[in-house]
Design a protein around this motif. Structure first.
Motif, mmCIF file in Angstrom:
data_model
loop_
_atom_site.group_PDB
_atom_site.id
_atom_site.type_symbol
_atom_site.label_atom_id
_atom_site.label_comp_id
_atom_site.label_asym_id
_atom_site.label_seq_id
_atom_site.Cartn_x
_atom_site.Cartn_y
_atom_site.Cartn_z
ATOM 1 N N LYS A 178 0.822 -1.208 0.000
ATOM 2 C CA LYS A 178 0.000 0.000 0.000
ATOM 3 C C LYS A 178 0.860 1.264 0.000
ATOM 4 O O LYS A 178 0.436 2.317 -0.458
ATOM 5 C CB LYS A 178 -0.933 0.010 1.216
ATOM 6 C CG LYS A 178 -1.996 -1.079 1.191
ATOM 7 C CD LYS A 178 -2.880 -1.019 2.427
ATOM 8 C CE LYS A 178 -3.936 -2.123 2.408
ATOM 9 N NZ LYS A 178 -4.789 -2.087 3.619
ATOM 10 N N LEU A 179 2.101 1.137 0.497
ATOM 11 C CA LEU A 179 2.984 2.301 0.579
ATOM 12 C C LEU A 179 3.547 2.709 -0.780
ATOM 13 O O LEU A 179 4.014 3.835 -0.939
ATOM 14 C CB LEU A 179 4.140 2.019 1.543
ATOM 15 C CG LEU A 179 3.766 1.862 3.023
ATOM 16 C CD1 LEU A 179 4.977 1.411 3.817
ATOM 17 C CD2 LEU A 179 3.223 3.169 3.574
ATOM 18 N N SER A 180 3.503 1.809 -1.750
ATOM 19 C CA SER A 180 4.103 2.122 -3.046
ATOM 20 C C SER A 180 3.400 3.301 -3.712
ATOM 21 O O SER A 180 4.053 4.119 -4.373
ATOM 22 C CB SER A 180 4.072 0.899 -3.967
ATOM 23 O OG SER A 180 2.736 0.450 -4.166
ATOM 24 N N ALA A 181 2.102 3.407 -3.553
ATOM 25 C CA ALA A 181 1.360 4.523 -4.155
ATOM 26 C C ALA A 181 1.832 5.861 -3.597
ATOM 27 O O ALA A 181 1.860 6.871 -4.325
ATOM 28 C CB ALA A 181 -0.139 4.349 -3.917
ATOM 29 N N GLN A 182 2.226 5.894 -2.333
ATOM 30 C CA GLN A 182 2.700 7.143 -1.729
ATOM 31 C C GLN A 182 4.030 7.574 -2.344
ATOM 32 O O GLN A 182 4.277 8.775 -2.520
ATOM 33 C CB GLN A 182 2.831 6.959 -0.220
ATOM 34 C CG GLN A 182 1.499 6.665 0.477
ATOM 35 C CD GLN A 182 1.660 6.482 1.974
ATOM 36 O OE1 GLN A 182 2.515 7.081 2.600
ATOM 37 N NE2 GLN A 182 0.814 5.639 2.561
ATOM 38 N N TYR A 183 4.886 6.613 -2.664
ATOM 39 C CA TYR A 183 6.144 6.955 -3.314
ATOM 40 C C TYR A 183 5.917 7.433 -4.744
ATOM 41 O O TYR A 183 6.599 8.349 -5.219
ATOM 42 C CB TYR A 183 7.098 5.762 -3.292
ATOM 43 C CG TYR A 183 7.854 5.658 -1.991
ATOM 44 C CD1 TYR A 183 8.942 6.480 -1.722
ATOM 45 C CD2 TYR A 183 7.465 4.754 -1.006
ATOM 46 C CE1 TYR A 183 9.622 6.414 -0.516
ATOM 47 C CE2 TYR A 183 8.142 4.674 0.205
ATOM 48 C CZ TYR A 183 9.215 5.502 0.442
ATOM 49 O OH TYR A 183 9.884 5.436 1.644
ATOM 50 N N ASP A 189 3.408 9.062 -5.771
ATOM 51 C CA ASP A 189 2.931 10.447 -5.651
ATOM 52 C C ASP A 189 4.078 11.406 -5.341
ATOM 53 O O ASP A 189 4.017 12.588 -5.685
ATOM 54 C CB ASP A 189 1.877 10.545 -4.545
ATOM 55 C CG ASP A 189 0.563 9.886 -4.922
ATOM 56 O OD1 ASP A 189 0.330 9.689 -6.132
ATOM 57 O OD2 ASP A 189 -0.222 9.557 -4.013
ATOM 58 N N LEU A 190 5.119 10.897 -4.693
ATOM 59 C CA LEU A 190 6.239 11.744 -4.259
ATOM 60 C C LEU A 190 7.239 12.021 -5.367
ATOM 61 O O LEU A 190 7.767 13.124 -5.470
ATOM 62 C CB LEU A 190 6.957 11.061 -3.079
ATOM 63 C CG LEU A 190 8.259 11.694 -2.588
ATOM 64 C CD1 LEU A 190 7.989 13.045 -1.941
ATOM 65 C CD2 LEU A 190 8.964 10.759 -1.604
#
Length: 243
Positions: free
Chosen positions: A48-53, A55-56
């Protein structure tokens, strides 16, 4: 113009009973020299954390490292396959697919190129010496060279009228080499843009993606010796800046 952020994948390594997120400094230096802001992305089990990266960052570099788990491309593991990490494989495949769907510029290096091919449905030769008739060595032959990738190992032919051909300085170029695996079945979304003298795929690019290039060698370790390889990182940064 604001700086573009280039994400670089890393792996979890152990030194003196302590674990560290690791990636060669040459990746970071190459991005910085090309005008980008390098950000090291640690591997996570939580996809789930991959989407945050995604976006970054403005672009993604898939770095080198250990073998990809053969089960991912539907094969049983040969004895020559060492040190594969299924968690890293799943994390980076998920990260790549999200970047690909978001049309982010992507550069895959060594394992990174192989991972792009596998993630898009292709497969790998698990061991060049065992599965291919190629007299050209692709691994360092002595201990000194195992510790230093800043040398030229063999020649590759850049295919004409490819994106890579427009970026690099020559149709024939000497590269370093530190791999025992290679692309076998090419993913449908990719096309070959460079080959070694014995026919091994040395670079790929996407048919329908603004910037997706994979190279089997390590250009980040050669930028001080062969200035032409700076072009590859500059092209990645420029493509990200245009988005």
């Amino acid at each position: 113009m604001s700086k573009v952020i280039i994400g670089i994948t890393s792996f979890c390594g152990e030194e003196k009973d302590k674990k560290f997120n690791k990636v060669r400094c040459s990746y970071v230096n190459a991005v910085y020299k090309a005008g980008g802001v390098p950000v090291v992305i640690p591997p996570f089990n939580n996809l789930k954390l991959s989407a945050q990266y995604i976006d970054l960052i403005d672009a993604l570099i898939l770095s080198g490292g250990n073998d990809i788990t053969p089960a991912i491309y539907g094969e049983s593991k040969l004895p020559q396959v060492k040190d594969n990490n299924i968690n890293r494989d799943k994390w980076e495949i998920d990260l790549f697919k999200k970047a690909y769907q978001s049309n982010l510029p992507i550069l895959g290096i060594c394992r990174g190129m192989q991972l792009i091919n596998v993630a898009l449905g292709g497969s790998l030769y698990q061991d060049i010496d065992f599965q291919l008739n190629c007299d050209l060595p692709h691994l360092p032959l002595d201990l000194q060279r195992k510790k230093n990738l800043e040398y030229e190992k063999h020649k590759v032919d850049i295919l004409k009228n490819t994106q890579l051909d427009k970026i690099l300085c020559s149709e024939k170029i000497h590269v370093n080499s530190h791999h025992h695996q290679a692309i076998k079945n090419l993913a449908d979304d990719l096309t070959i843009s460079a080959k070694s003298e014995c026919g091994i795929t040395e670079a790929v690019e996407a048919k329908n993606h603004a910037f997706l290039i994979g190279v089997q060698w390590h250009p980040e370790d050669l930028i001080e010796r062969i200035s032409c390889f700076n072009n590859l990182f500059s092209a990645l940064v420029d493509s990200a800046a245009e988005k």
